[in-house]
Design an enzyme around this catalytic site. Sequence first.
Site, PDB file in Angstrom:
ATOM      1  N   GLU A  40     -10.059  -0.594  11.687  1.00  0.00           N
ATOM      2  CA  GLU A  40     -10.524  -1.646  10.911  1.00  0.00           C
ATOM      3  C   GLU A  40     -10.180  -3.029  11.361  1.00  0.00           C
ATOM      4  OE1 GLU A  40      -9.169  -1.276   6.776  1.00  0.00           O
ATOM      5  OE2 GLU A  40      -6.887  -1.250   7.256  1.00  0.00           O
ATOM      6  N   ASP A  68       2.646  -0.514  11.750  1.00  0.00           N
ATOM      7  CA  ASP A  68       2.444  -1.922  12.455  1.00  0.00           C
ATOM      8  C   ASP A  68       3.628  -2.926  12.494  1.00  0.00           C
ATOM      9  OD1 ASP A  68       2.204  -1.977   9.747  1.00  0.00           O
ATOM     10  OD2 ASP A  68       0.726  -3.654   9.540  1.00  0.00           O
ATOM     11  N   HIS A 121     -22.915  14.839  22.433  1.00  0.00           N
ATOM     12  CA  HIS A 121     -22.747  14.169  21.224  1.00  0.00           C
ATOM     13  C   HIS A 121     -21.533  13.411  21.442  1.00  0.00           C
ATOM     14  CE1 HIS A 121     -19.798  17.565  21.639  1.00  0.00           C
ATOM     15  NE2 HIS A 121     -18.988  17.119  20.961  1.00  0.00           N
ATOM     16  N   ARG A 171       1.173  -5.124  -5.422  1.00  0.00           N
ATOM     17  CA  ARG A 171       1.221  -6.161  -4.575  1.00  0.00           C
ATOM     18  C   ARG A 171       1.787  -7.240  -5.586  1.00  0.00           C
ATOM     19  NH1 ARG A 171      -2.691  -3.743  -1.245  1.00  0.00           N
ATOM     20  NH2 ARG A 171      -1.832  -3.220   0.873  1.00  0.00           N
ATOM     21  N   GLY A 176     -10.896  13.433  20.894  1.00  0.00           N
ATOM     22  CA  GLY A 176     -11.788  13.472  22.275  1.00  0.00           C
ATOM     23  C   GLY A 176     -13.007  12.442  22.283  1.00  0.00           C
ATOM     24  N   ARG A 217      -4.916  -1.585   9.103  1.00  0.00           N
ATOM     25  CA  ARG A 217      -5.043  -3.112   8.998  1.00  0.00           C
ATOM     26  C   ARG A 217      -5.208  -3.774  10.336  1.00  0.00           C
ATOM     27  NH1 ARG A 217      -0.195  -6.576   6.336  1.00  0.00           N
ATOM     28  NH2 ARG A 217       0.949  -5.146   7.696  1.00  0.00           N
ATOM     29  N   ASP A 267       5.446  -4.806   5.899  1.00  0.00           N
ATOM     30  CA  ASP A 267       6.066  -6.284   6.209  1.00  0.00           C
ATOM     31  C   ASP A 267       6.008  -7.239   5.067  1.00  0.00           C
ATOM     32  OD1 ASP A 267       3.303  -6.532   6.556  1.00  0.00           O
ATOM     33  OD2 ASP A 267       3.779  -7.050   8.828  1.00  0.00           O
ATOM     34  N   MET A 314      -8.419   3.478   9.226  1.00  0.00           N
ATOM     35  CA  MET A 314      -7.538   2.234   8.615  1.00  0.00           C
ATOM     36  C   MET A 314      -6.526   1.639   9.648  1.00  0.00           C
ATOM     37  SD  MET A 314      -6.596   2.949   4.557  1.00  0.00           S
ATOM     38  CE  MET A 314      -7.876   2.230   3.458  1.00  0.00           C
ATOM     39  N   GLY A 358       0.814  -1.385  -0.189  1.00  0.00           N
ATOM     40  CA  GLY A 358      -0.096  -0.035   0.012  1.00  0.00           C
ATOM     41  C   GLY A 358       0.973   1.124   0.078  1.00  0.00           C
ATOM     42  N   THR A 388       4.634   2.938   5.775  1.00  0.00           N
ATOM     43  CA  THR A 388       3.115   2.461   5.719  1.00  0.00           C
ATOM     44  C   THR A 388       2.359   3.326   6.484  1.00  0.00           C
ATOM     45  OG1 THR A 388       1.436   0.614   6.469  1.00  0.00           O
ATOM     46  CG2 THR A 388       4.062   0.536   7.260  1.00  0.00           C
ATOM     47  N   ILE A 389       1.207   3.706   6.469  1.00  0.00           N
ATOM     48  CA  ILE A 389       0.280   4.382   7.331  1.00  0.00           C
ATOM     49  C   ILE A 389       0.060   3.631   8.717  1.00  0.00           C
ATOM     50  CG2 ILE A 389      -0.771   5.825   5.414  1.00  0.00           C
ATOM     51  CD1 ILE A 389      -3.264   4.139   6.220  1.00  0.00           C
ATOM     52  N   ASP A 390       0.063   2.429   8.619  1.00  0.00           N
ATOM     53  CA  ASP A 390      -0.403   1.567   9.736  1.00  0.00           C
ATOM     54  C   ASP A 390       0.500   1.562  10.889  1.00  0.00           C
ATOM     55  OD1 ASP A 390      -2.539   0.520   7.936  1.00  0.00           O
ATOM     56  OD2 ASP A 390      -1.167  -0.823   7.500  1.00  0.00           O
TER      57      ASP A 390
HETATM   58  O1  F6P Z   1      -1.623  -0.951   4.676  1.00  0.00           O
HETATM   59  C1  F6P Z   1      -2.132   0.143   4.441  1.00  0.00           C
HETATM   60  C2  F6P Z   1      -3.696  -0.095   4.212  1.00  0.00           C
HETATM   61  O2  F6P Z   1      -4.167   1.122   3.669  1.00  0.00           O
HETATM   62  C3  F6P Z   1      -4.453  -0.699   5.548  1.00  0.00           C
HETATM   63  O3  F6P Z   1      -4.453   0.224   6.449  1.00  0.00           O
HETATM   64  C4  F6P Z   1      -5.750  -1.351   4.808  1.00  0.00           C
HETATM   65  O4  F6P Z   1      -5.988  -2.361   5.720  1.00  0.00           O
HETATM   66  C5  F6P Z   1      -5.241  -1.878   3.310  1.00  0.00           C
HETATM   67  O5  F6P Z   1      -4.008  -1.075   3.187  1.00  0.00           O
HETATM   68  C6  F6P Z   1      -5.889  -1.463   2.332  1.00  0.00           C
HETATM   69  O6  F6P Z   1      -5.465  -2.170   1.149  1.00  0.00           O
HETATM   70  P1  F6P Z   1      -6.090  -1.710  -0.223  1.00  0.00           P
HETATM   71  O7  F6P Z   1      -5.420  -0.328  -0.547  1.00  0.00           O
HETATM   72  O8  F6P Z   1      -5.546  -2.694  -1.013  1.00  0.00           O
HETATM   73  O9  F6P Z   1      -7.610  -1.434  -0.363  1.00  0.00           O
END
Ligand code: F6P
Length: 324
Positions: free
Chosen positions: A222, A129, A215, A72, A185, A171, A103, A169, A11, A125-127
């Site tokens: 996810e 992780d 509210h 990928r 908050g 993952r 990874d 997001m 990604g 990666t934005i995750d």
């Molecule tokens: O790894 C980055 C990410 O945006 C995750 O946060 C998400 O689960 C996944 O990729 C989404 O993948 P795709 O772009 O293949 O839908």
Amino acid sequence: MKTIGVLTSGGDAPGMNATIRAVTRAAIAKNITVKGIYRGFNGLLNRHIEELEVRSVSNIIEKGGTMLYTARCPEFVPLEGVRKGVKICIDEGIEGIIVIGGDGSFRGAKDLSNEGIPCIGIPCTIDNDIASTEYTVGFDTAMNTAMELMDKVRDTAQSHDRCSVVEVMGRRAGDIALQTGIACGATSILVKEKDYTIDDAIKRINTTRTGGKHHFIVVVSEGFTAGNKIDANQIALKIEEATGVETRATILGHVQRGGAPTLRDRVVASQLGYHAVELLNAGKGNRVVGIKNNAIVDYEINEALSMQNVFDDELYKIAKTISF
Ligand code: F6P
């Protein structure tokens, strides 16, 4: 080392371009030729490879996405695919590759290294992780994007005395949910890493409502929705039915992956790109770079992949304590 390749895989993440730029410029400064490999390992197998010069990477440090494109590549999983890649590297004079990604991409880097082409992985990666680093390039930008959007959702939730369920997001990792949840908050943060449930979130809405709150923001990772086989709309429905508070769901989605990288992502990208070139040039391969305690570190890929992610329980506790 005379020639290296660079590719982005998996990604995309804001800051990938800044990383490509750092790798290219750091290598050229050492008189190393850089070849850009397009669309990840696919580009290697399809020989979509072009030399990058100093000016090829001008005006990209501030841009989201990746100028090398990304993909990928299932064909690269079997050894046959990896060996095909090695042959192409030899033909192209590529002596080592810098793999920018997550990874999954590092597994490809490890396989290539084991077959004789040394690779260095850079976590982008934005995750956030990747356990071997405290920080992955792209995380800060994604969090800031999610935070800005959540602030907007909050405005409308507030105007209507509503509850908003916002899915982010990450993952399997709840880091984006945790950080944006505390920054916005959120009344509750639902992540796979904690056993805090939808029922707990409902109870909290009821008790905080008694205390005068009108509210509510419920942030969901996810990883939580996937793990519980439920989506944000279903969570919203459950909350509305149980509390009587009108509830809407927003799934932020891929908007979190785009946009200009923040200062932090540009700086870390530059540091890690530079360090990766230093390692390759020193004859090292099969390693990933990262950050620990504010210092640049590197680990053997297998060791890095076997590390366990640590969730910030203390920050989660703080979020839970102060958001009511
Ligand atoms: O790894 C980055 C990410 O945006 C995750 O946060 C998400 O689960 C996944 O990729 C989404 O993948 P795709 O772009 O293949 O839908």
